[in-house]
Motif scaffolding. Sequence first.
Motif, mmCIF file in Angstrom:
data_model
loop_
_atom_site.group_PDB
_atom_site.id
_atom_site.type_symbol
_atom_site.label_atom_id
_atom_site.label_comp_id
_atom_site.label_asym_id
_atom_site.label_seq_id
_atom_site.Cartn_x
_atom_site.Cartn_y
_atom_site.Cartn_z
ATOM 1 N N SER A 1 52.089 18.481 32.080
ATOM 2 C CA SER A 1 51.323 18.165 33.288
ATOM 3 C C SER A 1 50.585 16.841 33.176
ATOM 4 N N GLY A 2 50.398 16.364 31.954
ATOM 5 C CA GLY A 2 49.574 15.184 31.740
ATOM 6 C C GLY A 2 48.137 15.539 31.422
ATOM 7 N N GLY A 3 47.841 16.853 31.337
ATOM 8 C CA GLY A 3 46.517 17.307 30.929
ATOM 9 C C GLY A 3 46.399 17.346 29.414
ATOM 10 N N LYS A 4 45.224 17.703 28.947
ATOM 11 C CA LYS A 4 44.942 17.672 27.510
ATOM 12 C C LYS A 4 45.847 18.596 26.705
ATOM 13 N N ARG B 1 50.699 8.596 36.573
ATOM 14 C CA ARG B 1 50.915 7.287 35.942
ATOM 15 C C ARG B 1 50.514 7.321 34.474
ATOM 16 N N TRP B 2 49.384 7.982 34.171
ATOM 17 C CA TRP B 2 48.959 8.088 32.770
ATOM 18 C C TRP B 2 49.999 8.856 31.959
ATOM 19 N N ALA B 3 50.529 9.940 32.511
ATOM 20 C CA ALA B 3 51.525 10.761 31.808
ATOM 21 C C ALA B 3 52.764 9.943 31.468
ATOM 22 N N MET B 4 53.191 9.090 32.391
ATOM 23 C CA MET B 4 54.371 8.266 32.155
ATOM 24 C C MET B 4 54.112 7.245 31.039
ATOM 25 N N LYS B 5 52.919 6.676 31.006
ATOM 26 C CA LYS B 5 52.568 5.746 29.930
ATOM 27 C C LYS B 5 52.519 6.463 28.579
ATOM 28 N N PHE B 6 52.003 7.693 28.595
ATOM 29 C CA PHE B 6 51.864 8.460 27.355
ATOM 30 C C PHE B 6 53.227 8.772 26.744
ATOM 31 N N THR B 7 54.177 9.189 27.566
ATOM 32 C CA THR B 7 55.500 9.515 27.024
ATOM 33 C C THR B 7 56.235 8.257 26.556
ATOM 34 N N ARG B 8 56.023 7.143 27.239
ATOM 35 C CA ARG B 8 56.624 5.885 26.766
ATOM 36 C C ARG B 8 56.075 5.524 25.389
ATOM 37 N N LYS B 9 54.765 5.690 25.216
ATOM 38 C CA LYS B 9 54.137 5.384 23.929
ATOM 39 C C LYS B 9 54.664 6.293 22.824
ATOM 40 N N LEU B 10 54.879 7.572 23.147
ATOM 41 C CA LEU B 10 55.406 8.510 22.157
ATOM 42 C C LEU B 10 56.895 8.285 21.893
ATOM 43 N N GLY B 11 57.577 7.675 22.852
ATOM 44 C CA GLY B 11 59.015 7.468 22.717
ATOM 45 C C GLY B 11 59.820 8.722 22.981
ATOM 46 N N VAL B 12 59.376 9.531 23.965
ATOM 47 C CA VAL B 12 60.116 10.745 24.310
ATOM 48 C C VAL B 12 60.673 10.627 25.721
ATOM 49 N N GLU B 13 61.802 11.271 25.936
ATOM 50 C CA GLU B 13 62.427 11.293 27.244
ATOM 51 C C GLU B 13 61.542 12.077 28.210
ATOM 52 N N HIS B 14 61.389 11.550 29.423
ATOM 53 C CA HIS B 14 60.452 12.160 30.374
ATOM 54 C C HIS B 14 61.151 12.335 31.719
ATOM 55 N N ASP C 1 43.662 11.119 19.153
ATOM 56 C CA ASP C 1 43.401 10.088 20.155
ATOM 57 C C ASP C 1 44.221 10.340 21.426
ATOM 58 N N VAL C 2 44.315 11.607 21.811
ATOM 59 C CA VAL C 2 44.969 11.999 23.063
ATOM 60 C C VAL C 2 43.876 12.114 24.120
ATOM 61 N N ARG C 3 43.841 11.142 25.031
ATOM 62 C CA ARG C 3 42.757 11.074 26.018
ATOM 63 C C ARG C 3 43.335 10.958 27.430
ATOM 64 N N PRO C 4 43.650 12.084 28.049
ATOM 65 C CA PRO C 4 44.251 12.055 29.395
ATOM 66 C C PRO C 4 43.322 11.421 30.425
ATOM 67 N N TYR C 5 43.926 10.929 31.485
ATOM 68 C CA TYR C 5 43.153 10.380 32.590
ATOM 69 C C TYR C 5 42.398 11.511 33.282
ATOM 70 N N ARG C 6 41.117 11.292 33.557
ATOM 71 C CA ARG C 6 40.293 12.315 34.191
ATOM 72 C C ARG C 6 40.032 11.990 35.654
ATOM 73 N N MET C 7 40.167 12.994 36.503
ATOM 74 C CA MET C 7 39.797 12.858 37.910
ATOM 75 C C MET C 7 38.368 13.335 38.151
ATOM 76 N N TYR C 8 37.713 13.797 37.108
ATOM 77 C CA TYR C 8 36.341 14.305 37.187
ATOM 78 C C TYR C 8 36.210 15.467 38.162
ATOM 79 N N GLU C 9 37.200 16.362 38.093
ATOM 80 C CA GLU C 9 37.139 17.597 38.871
ATOM 81 C C GLU C 9 36.095 18.542 38.283
ATOM 82 N N HIS C 10 35.659 19.474 39.113
ATOM 83 C CA HIS C 10 34.713 20.497 38.656
ATOM 84 C C HIS C 10 35.386 21.427 37.663
#
Length: 262
Positions: A28-31, A63-76, A174-183
């Motif tokens: 999902s791109g979450g933690k 967008r953050w999730a796509m950057k994260f998988t590129r950095k890891l080098g995994v198919e997404h 150092d896994v820091r997902p993008y936060r929407m600051y939801e409740h």
Amino acid sequence: MLEETISEIRSFVRETSLTDKRILVLFSGGKDSSLTLYLLKEAGLDVSALTFFHRWSWHETLRWAMKFTRKLGVEHYLVDITDGLLREAVGRKGPVCIHCKRVMLWNAKWFALNNGFEILAKGDNANDKIIGALLDQCKGDIRLCRIPRIGLPILRPLIKYTAEEVERLAEEADVRPYRMYEHSRRRQWREGCPLQYIDKEETIKPELMDMAYRVNYEVSKIARRRRVRVSVRVPSFEIMCWDCDEETLREIKSLLEEVRGR
């Protein structure tokens, strides 16, 4: 703690003969799912990521999730489930998440089977509610569940770790997902999508889905700037906030008055 966890995963996959299996992580791109993908990759497994999105998904998180998988080098893989969600949810009572999860699991199963994946992986941790759920039916070690109804084994490498332990592991990795600051539902960071804020007693309609996205996207700008966590239920416009002061609440209420007037 991180090295110990990776070593434990390596031992577990050897014991369960998963070393050479193709694993598809529901990402999902979450933690939790991000950490799961990271750990399985670091353990040397053949992993790919599958992300479902729809018309009301947070674009920033995707967008953050796509950057994260590129950095890891995994198919997404990215799959749009808008049509399936509308078909399953509209006209029914909430919460939307129940209907959305059904659509995602069904799509994940067939995507995996049609593309040669042998294992599904999820980011569930020990704080997630699993009592009475389908995955509770698995016998033996709950990290690997073989359930005929799903048709594929489900790997949950974090299921024995508490939410607090997952936070520590994510920080160390150092896994820091993008936060929407939801409740969110719990004090720990637990974000999802804006559709979860449709009032439960409401019949789900596209107009409410649009409103949930629009209102909470605007509120998230205030939350991010003020470093508080805020979400708004619709159509009741109930404000839910962690750590809001009076000035922040006034700004949020003023925004909601503008939205109602449009």
